[in-house]
Design a protein around this motif. Structure first.
Motif, short mmCIF file in Angstrom:
data_model
loop_
_atom_site.label_atom_id
_atom_site.label_comp_id
_atom_site.label_asym_id
_atom_site.label_seq_id
_atom_site.Cartn_x
_atom_site.Cartn_y
_atom_site.Cartn_z
N THR A 229 0.85 -1.19 0.00
CA THR A 229 0.00 0.00 0.00
C THR A 229 0.89 1.24 0.00
O THR A 229 1.21 1.80 1.05
CB THR A 229 -0.95 -0.02 1.21
N ASP A 245 -4.08 -0.86 -2.35
CA ASP A 245 -3.13 -1.95 -2.25
C ASP A 245 -2.89 -2.61 -3.60
O ASP A 245 -3.83 -2.81 -4.38
CB ASP A 245 -3.66 -3.00 -1.25
N HIS A 246 -1.64 -2.97 -3.87
CA HIS A 246 -1.27 -3.66 -5.10
C HIS A 246 -1.71 -5.12 -5.04
O HIS A 246 -1.43 -5.82 -4.07
CB HIS A 246 0.25 -3.64 -5.31
N GLY A 247 -2.34 -5.59 -6.10
CA GLY A 247 -2.78 -6.97 -6.17
C GLY A 247 -1.65 -7.93 -6.49
O GLY A 247 -0.57 -7.55 -6.95
N LYS A 257 -7.45 -7.82 -8.77
CA LYS A 257 -7.77 -6.41 -8.87
C LYS A 257 -7.10 -5.63 -7.75
O LYS A 257 -6.86 -6.14 -6.66
CB LYS A 257 -9.29 -6.22 -8.81
N GLU A 258 -6.80 -4.36 -8.05
CA GLU A 258 -6.25 -3.49 -7.02
C GLU A 258 -7.35 -3.15 -6.01
O GLU A 258 -8.52 -3.00 -6.38
CB GLU A 258 -5.70 -2.19 -7.64
N GLU A 259 -6.97 -3.01 -4.74
CA GLU A 259 -7.94 -2.84 -3.67
C GLU A 259 -7.90 -1.44 -3.07
O GLU A 259 -6.82 -0.95 -2.70
CB GLU A 259 -7.68 -3.84 -2.54
N THR A 305 -12.75 -1.96 -5.85
CA THR A 305 -11.60 -2.54 -6.54
C THR A 305 -11.40 -1.83 -7.87
O THR A 305 -12.30 -1.16 -8.39
CB THR A 305 -11.80 -4.05 -6.79
N HIS A 309 -3.50 -5.04 -12.10
CA HIS A 309 -2.16 -4.70 -12.59
C HIS A 309 -1.99 -3.22 -12.95
O HIS A 309 -1.00 -2.86 -13.60
CB HIS A 309 -1.78 -5.58 -13.79
#
Length: 408
Positions: A229, A245-247, A257-259, A305, A309
């Motif tokens: 994050t 946050d990076h997936g 998916k990014e969160e 989300t 990427h």
């Protein structure tokens, strides 16, 4: 010039790691660990992963001219030839500080005549792998991989000699880019990414958000299960903490998916076992007798989300006076852009709309860095900051440019 490359990797996760088994007992343990918990929620999967880096082009006048922003806005270069700029922080005096992690330095930029471009540039600190920045009470805080520093800001924007506050932050591994910010409570918050794509961490401080006193003392884990994050901040009205946050990579074009998470003290956000909207990670199973379902029950799921990427980087809530009123208290996020996807995504700045203090959607704000039918790019974005005049500053560490988005 960097050329584009594209290839596919077929990953059969149900057999991943089999070659590491050294005896019959190890092999039996491996296969037992891959047994699905039930027929509806298998823990094995076969996917295709991609590596695709678009070619890097220069930030030419023609490329910059075709950038797209909403009606009534304009975009141009605030500074160029500034190495590989990453994270930015802006003082109340208008001094713009920016880190160059690769060069190991902190730059000072300033627009002294108010024309929208920086006419002052100088190095004010040399710190190996300097990355995250935060300003508090007339001092600039700088974080590297394992070290935290603080330096008093002089009247002219230069810095006194940085003093070391911490030397024992966790090792970096795959995600060494620490970021820091001060919360409404006056505490220092520090993001520590995971050392890997997906794995149990031996150091409990990895894949967390830490909190400490401004002098670095009384360091504690604020929240865990956060893979990386980098961008986080507090909503100006609710004072609630939000972070992107990076997936996990190698789960396919559209996973993970990014969160966008509301980060609260003591919460667990699932990494590496639970991801996205509560999905099970097939490559990592919870340890011991804990099942996926039990771990999911302990996990705080994301509020929103975003496309897998996209690689969200810095995030800033807008409280300036230059943009229209509807932008107040919304957030801007720099998306660095994909490499683990067949068709590139990201490479832009998005706006996170908040209504009644809660995020409701993402909208494109600054786009056009992907060109030639997505085969090339001329920026991978990292930092976002609001200038003293209310313009939005965005850094690119590939062509050494800081862009400025302003009202016409």
């Amino acid at each position: 010039m960097k050329t584009w490359a594209k290839f596919t990797l077929a990953l059969l996760l149900s057999t991943a790691g089999l070659s590491a088994c050294s005896n019959d007992d190890d092999e039996e343990d491996f296969w037992e660990s891959m047994i699905p918990e039930n027929e509806d929620e298998p823990t094995t999967a076969q996917i295709k992963g991609f590596v695709f880096y678009p070619a890097l082009l220069p930030a030419s006048a023609a490329n910059v001219q075709q950038l797209r922003v909403p009606a009534g806005f304009t975009v141009g270069k605030f500074a160029e030839n500034v190495g590989k700029p990453r994270i930015m922080a802006v003082s109340s005096a208008g001094h713009v500080y920016v880190t160059d992690r690769e060069a190991g330095k902190v730059l000072l930029l300033q627009d002294t005549n108010g024309d929208g471009t920086a006419d002052r540039q100088e190095t004010v600190a040399n710190i190996r792998q300097a990355h995250g920045l935060a300003i508090q009470n007339g001092r600039l805080y700088i974080v590297a991989v394992k070290e935290l520093y603080v330096a008093t800001i002089n009247m002219d924007g230069t810095l006194m000699t940085p003093q070391t506050l911490l030397r024992d932050l966790p090792d970096g591994g795959q995600h060494p880019n620490r970021t820091i910010a001060f919360g409404p409570d006056g505490k220092l918050y520090l993001s520590v990414g995971s050392t890997c794509n997906s794995c149990p961490e031996p150091n409990k401080e990895n894949a967390t958000l830490l909190v400490a006193e401004p002098d670095g003392s009384n360091r504690q884990i604020y929240a865990k299960g956060l893979r990386n994050t980098i961008g986080f901040g507090w909503h100006p009205q609710t004072r609630e903490l939000w972070g992107l946050d990076h997936g996990i990579d190698w789960l396919g074009d559209d996973e993970q998916k990014e969160e966008l998470n509301k980060i609260v003290r003591g919460a667990n956000y699932g990494w590496p076992y639970i991801y996205g909207e509560g999905k099970y990670n097939p490559s990592d199973r919870p340890r011991g007798d804990t099942t996926y379902a039990q771990y999911k029950a302990l996990t705080t799921l994301p509020t929103l989300t975003y496309q897998a990427h996209s690689a969200p980087m810095a995030m800033v809530f807008y409280t300036g006076q230059q943009f229209p009123a509807e932008y107040q208290n919304d957030a801007f996020v720099a998306l660095r852009g994909s490499w683990n996807r067949s068709t590139p995504v990201g490479y832009k700045v998005v706006r996170v709309h908040f209504e009644n203090g809660q995020p409701v959607r993402f909208d494109d704000f600054l786009t056009g860095f992907l060109v030639n039918n997505n085969r090339s790019h001329f920026a991978r974005l990292v930092g976002v900051a609001v200038g003293r005049d209310g313009a939005l500053l965005v850094s690119d560490d590939t062509n050494g440019v800081i862009y400025r988005v302003a009202r016409q």
